[in-house]
Design an enzyme around this catalytic site. Sequence first.
Site, PDB file in Angstrom:
ATOM      1  N   CYS A 114      -0.153 -16.908 -34.077  1.00  0.00           N
ATOM      2  CA  CYS A 114       0.699 -16.853 -32.906  1.00  0.00           C
ATOM      3  C   CYS A 114       2.012 -17.682 -32.831  1.00  0.00           C
ATOM      4  O   CYS A 114       2.110 -18.473 -33.527  1.00  0.00           O
ATOM      5  CB  CYS A 114      -0.308 -17.294 -31.472  1.00  0.00           C
ATOM      6  SG  CYS A 114      -0.790 -18.880 -31.608  1.00  0.00           S
ATOM      7  N   CYS A 161      -0.152 -22.572 -31.812  1.00  0.00           N
ATOM      8  CA  CYS A 161       0.859 -21.497 -31.954  1.00  0.00           C
ATOM      9  C   CYS A 161       1.996 -22.273 -32.768  1.00  0.00           C
ATOM     10  O   CYS A 161       2.219 -23.279 -32.538  1.00  0.00           O
ATOM     11  CB  CYS A 161       1.150 -20.940 -30.848  1.00  0.00           C
ATOM     12  SG  CYS A 161       0.053 -19.823 -30.040  1.00  0.00           S
TER      13      CYS A 161
END
Length: 303
Positions: A204, A122
């Site tokens: 993400c 992420c």
Amino acid sequence: MANYEFSQVSEDRPGCRLTRKAQIGLGVGLLLLVALVVVVVIVLWPRSPLVWKGKPTTKHFADIILGRCLIYTQILRPEMRDQDCKKILSTFKRGFISKNPCNITNEDYAPLVKLVTQTIPCNKTLFWSKSKHLAHQYTWIQGKMFTLEDTLLGYIADDLRWCGDPSTSDMNYDSCPHWSENCPNNPVAVFWNVISQKFAEDACGVVQVMLNGSLSEPFYRNSTFGSVEVFNLDPNKVHKLQAWVMHDIKGTSSNACSSPSINELKSIVNKRNMIFACQDNYRPVRFLQCVKNPEHPSCRLNV
């Protein structure tokens, strides 16, 4: 000499002659046999490959794919050393071999996408549009962020050309479709759209996009980022998109973040329930531009 009388055999007499029904059956059988031979000849007769206006498949395509895969999995990303590069190559080729290069579908590459699994951390995803070289320089130096071409599938296919032909099980080394030939569903375009979509879906946290501020439209709706990636970000996983609008260091500087083009991108992102932020000439990337232009006023440090 004995007298023998020879009589003519009547034509109406049954002998070795075939009945009319048998004659018809034999004729039909011969016609079917001839038709079968014609079909076999047509199927087996070598056909010339389709001719296109674009450049052909890159020479040594298979060797390059296999070599890049091994370099990536064994040296650059040893955590992926368990990936089967030979299987990746064969699955890749099955996506377009022996197929009309204008009729490729997303499903043709689905087995390849399913085969190669890679997790991007992420906050480490970097998209780009019209700024490929600079984006790649940045991720190479920065070392922790990923553009699409820093993933395994993007790495092995970067800057290559390929296509097949319905008449052969080999690749077409004579020509491939050119962008001007009204052939949007060609093997290369579909491949990049498929893996671009997957790259966006997997992103993400906070994601970044590097745009070219020297263009009149830094955000271009018909680009891969504008038509595929931005619309496949998952708002449940991505909460913010940061745009880095980079200008040519020798060009005219402007506040591209307030341009109609960037405002359009902002509207798309906000409507999809994500935060949008924009920065002109993101400084860490600007430093890379300054390496080649150290005397430029924007590169001078105020000591």
